[in-house]
Design an enzyme around this catalytic site. Structure first.
Site, short mmCIF file in Angstrom:
data_model
loop_
_atom_site.label_atom_id
_atom_site.label_comp_id
_atom_site.label_asym_id
_atom_site.label_seq_id
_atom_site.Cartn_x
_atom_site.Cartn_y
_atom_site.Cartn_z
N TYR A 80 -7.34 16.45 1.48
CA TYR A 80 -6.77 15.60 1.25
C TYR A 80 -5.54 14.62 1.10
O TYR A 80 -4.25 16.37 1.35
CB TYR A 80 -7.24 14.58 -0.24
CG TYR A 80 -7.28 15.66 -1.62
CD1 TYR A 80 -6.44 16.26 -1.58
CD2 TYR A 80 -8.63 15.13 -2.16
CE1 TYR A 80 -7.03 17.19 -3.08
CE2 TYR A 80 -8.36 15.58 -3.71
CZ TYR A 80 -7.86 16.62 -3.82
OH TYR A 80 -8.11 17.19 -5.30
N GLU A 81 -4.73 14.19 0.64
CA GLU A 81 -3.09 13.88 0.92
C GLU A 81 -2.59 14.83 1.87
O GLU A 81 -1.46 14.89 1.68
CB GLU A 81 -2.71 15.43 -0.48
CG GLU A 81 -3.05 13.71 -1.19
CD GLU A 81 -1.95 12.85 -1.08
OE1 GLU A 81 -1.34 12.59 -1.09
OE2 GLU A 81 -3.13 11.86 -2.21
N GLY A 82 -3.27 14.10 3.21
CA GLY A 82 -2.47 14.91 4.57
C GLY A 82 -2.90 16.44 4.18
O GLY A 82 -2.79 16.67 3.71
N ARG A 87 1.86 15.36 -2.74
CA ARG A 87 1.77 16.23 -2.12
C ARG A 87 2.18 17.53 -3.49
O ARG A 87 1.45 19.13 -3.74
CB ARG A 87 2.83 16.35 -1.06
CG ARG A 87 2.23 15.29 -0.46
CD ARG A 87 2.41 15.12 0.96
NE ARG A 87 1.75 14.16 1.70
CZ ARG A 87 1.54 13.51 3.25
NH1 ARG A 87 3.13 13.79 3.60
NH2 ARG A 87 1.35 13.01 3.69
N GLN A 106 0.64 18.62 7.55
CA GLN A 106 1.82 19.07 6.12
C GLN A 106 2.65 19.52 7.35
O GLN A 106 3.83 19.68 7.51
CB GLN A 106 1.71 20.12 5.12
CG GLN A 106 0.46 19.43 3.92
CD GLN A 106 0.88 17.35 3.82
OE1 GLN A 106 2.36 17.37 3.19
NE2 GLN A 106 0.11 16.62 3.33
#
Ligand SMILES: Cc1cc2nc3c(=O)[nH]c(=O)nc-3n(C[C@H](O)[C@H](O)[C@H](O)COP(=O)(O)OP(=O)(O)OC[C@H]3O[C@@H](n4cnc5c(N)ncnc54)[C@H](O)[C@@H]3O)c2cc1C
Length: 596
Positions: A442-444, A298, A449
């Site tokens: 991506y990455e949440g 992140r 977030q």
């Protein structure tokens, strides 16, 4: 194709004048020997490598993309990628901030972080290959068994092997609790893993001899949902005890995705047909172990946003001085030319300054978080480590979402600076916009977030972490509140601090009545917090710049002007965001789904 010059002056300003990194590192026994010269030297070398080796492959990599051979399941990366990776490995770059016990150079993360900014500016798609390896390294370093660490870490540190994170399946991305991949225990302590993963970045490629996949799967009889997920280490080639390569493991690439941007990175569908793997972090503790990887990633995605904003800005700036169109509204500025350069026009300046301010704000913000991470890991005082850990936890979702949202806006503004030429591939600007878009997903996703920030990091601990950060902002305000020259920065910062406190309490109260209030407020809330952090750093940077504006070094004049632009033009967005966040869930939830 355009240019990239590492922004060393601004990086050094942030490291030495804003954050006093050398003094901070002196407090950490592991890094006490690191001085400004070492930092500057690494940054300079990093600047050369990224601009000379990676940047020339950015546009061609985008045009060519990756190729998948269905019969051999192999993936060929764009021309030059493999050779650049060889140079990267030979120069020892993968080892920069890794543990010396496994062959690393042991430098602080705050330096590695700046190196990643440069790599992302030069070539985000390429940088994702080593970026994922670094995440896999951190995860194994934190949760691997001593045997796993001894066998795999030296190879990841040297860059001989790369890493991936295999979470997503076709029916689940955000909601990993639904994942179906299975892991069957074997008599020898290993597991046979079966399943299909999609969207796996760097899942297959020709740049390194082996790939270490970190795969989420379920054990037989595992509890439903996210509490029943375990993490497995699944290498492409099963290594022998001495690290040489053994049999090919049946984890193969079935296809690569056609996608909007980052064409040079292979986004793979990965099939596991009884692949051999080993558990990391214990049964059903997979998400806990994977969070180490996800948090590294992140922050890394935030750096992708920053890197793209910087390179788009640099190119747009050159263009605005070169391109002539129309005359300035306030009178001719370039009488020797048939028209004025477009940098004379106020709105072109607004676009440029937006990118400049987002870049400089993000650089200060990200470097600060990286330094807090170094302190969290290495400070001798337990309380300091805990405070730093709290700050890193609070700010990680903000780095990821605020900076990548800004990067999307800023790269688009930089494209706009070029007019129609920005939309044409030849100039390279449209690639930055396309590449920037994935960073919000991506990455949440950035929504996820925001929920993490407001729900978990703020409301779940009654705002304790936010208050701790707020106390730092308050201390700065009190220290400088009487300085009239700074009031143009301090007054709006203090005002925003008060508003964030009130907004947080208000949402917290509403959330007791209706949990949808959190989901309704989270996205504007994260942006408001992002601005609070950014305003805090711009106020500090303005203070330094004010003191040195007459030094003859024009850098400070530019810094001050950027801070003024930020407070005048970007920060006021918070008024609208606060109204949005306060407007509640009603207007969002009123309509029945079948009436849309
Ligand atoms: C190019 C690329 C590379 C990738 N690389 C990797 C990789 O290396 N490894 C890997 O495992 N995955 C990878 N991914 C997958 C990526 O992480 C997921 O796409 C992402 O997490 C979103 O999941 P999803 O696509 O299934 O969307 P979904 O989860 O289906 O979400 C759809 C929408 O619903 C929203 N949503 C979902 N739940 C909520 C909620 N509770 N509240 C509000 N909104 C919600 C989301 O924000 C999103 O807008 C990659 C994806 C792409 C496109």
């Amino acid at each position: 194709m355009g240019q990239y010059v590492a922004p060393l002056r601004d990086m050094q300003f942030v490291m030495h004048e804003l954050l006093h990194v050398e003094d901070e590192l002196k407090q950490l026994p592991k890094h006490a020997e690191i001085d400004a010269d070492i930092i500057n030297q690494v940054l300079e070398e990093g600047g050369k490598f990224t601009s000379q080796v990676l940047f020339p492959l950015n546009h061609s990599g985008d045009r060519e993309g990756c190729n998948h051979d269905k019969t051999t399941h192999t993936v060929t990366t764009p021309k030059g990628f493999k050779e650049a990776y060889k140079q990267y490995v030979e120069a020892g770059w993968p080892a920069l901030s890794c543990d010396p016990e496994y062959g690393g150079q042991g430098l602080p993360l705050v330096i590695n972080n700046s190196f990643y900014e440069m790599m992302n500016s030069a070539n985000q798609a390429w940088t994702m290959y080593p970026g994922l390896s670094h995440g896999a390294y951190e995860c194994l370093h934190a949760h691997g068994t001593p045997q796993q660490q001894a066998l795999y870490l030296p190879k990841l540190v040297s860059g001989e092997w790369t890493g991936t994170m295999c979470l997503t399946e076709s029916h689940c991305g955000t909601d990993l609790g639904m994942l179906r991949s299975k892991a069957e225990p074997q008599d020898d302590g290993s597991y046979r893993i079966t399943g299909s993963k999609i969207f796996i970045s760097a899942g297959e490629h020709d740049m390194a001899e082996n790939i270490v996949h970190l795969v989420l799967a379920r054990l037989p009889g595992a509890p439903e949902g996210s509490k029943g997920i375990s993490l497995f280490l699944v290498p492409k080639f099963l290594p022998n005890a001495d690290g040489t390569l053994g049999a090919r493991n049946p984890i193969t690439c079935g296809a690569i995705e056609e996608k909007m941007g980052i064409h040079g990175n292979s986004t793979c569908q990965m099939n596991l047909d009884g692949a051999t793997g080993w558990i990391i972090g214990g049964p059903h503790k997979g998400l806990n172990a994977m969070f180490v990887f996800m948090n590294v990633a992140r922050l890394g995605v935030g750096m992708q946003g920053l890197g793209l904003t910087e390179v788009a800005y640099q190119n747009a700036l050159v263009y605005t001085k070169d391109r002539i169109q129309m005359r300035s509204l306030s009178g001719v500025k370039a009488p020797q030319r048939p028209a004025d350069p477009i940098i004379v026009h106020p709105d072109v300046r607004r676009m440029l300054l937006t990118a400049k301010a987002y870049t400089e704000g993000a650089r200060a913000f990200c470097s600060y978080v990286a330094l807090q991470l170094d302190k969290e890991l290495n400070h001798p005082d337990e309380q300091v480590r805990k405070d730093c850990a709290d700050e890193v936890a609070l700010l990680t979702p903000v780095v990821k979402a605020f900076i990548t949202d800004n990067a999307w806006a800023a790269t688009s503004e930089c494209l706009q600076v070029y007019g129609g030429h920005g939309y044409i591939a030849e100039w390279g600007m449209e690639q930055y916009v396309r590449d920037a878009r994935i960073n919000m997903i991506y990455e949440g996703t950035n929504t996820v977030q925001s929920l993490d920030l407001l729900g978990r990091k703020v409301l779940m601990d009654n705002g304790a972490k936010l208050k701790k950060f707020g106390a730092k902002v308050q201390a700065f305000i009190e220290e400088n509140g009487a300085d009239e020259a700074l009031s143009e920065f301090i007054t709006p910062l203090a005002d925003l601090g008060d508003k964030v406190s009130k907004l947080t309490m208000e949402i917290g109260m509403k959330a007791f009545q209706n949990p949808d209030e959190v989901g309704a407020a989270a996205v504007p809330y994260l942006r408001v917090v992002g601005h609070l952090v950014c305003a805090y750093f711009f106020a500090q940077m303005a203070k330094i710049a004010l003191a040195k504006q007459d030094s003859g070094d024009k850098f400070y004049v530019s810094k001050l002007a950027t801070a003024r632009f930020y407070f005048a033009r970007l920060l006021p967005e918070t008024a609208m965001l606060i109204r949005q966040a306060r407007s509640g869930a009603g207007s969002l939830m009123a309509l029945d789904a079948d009436l849309f």
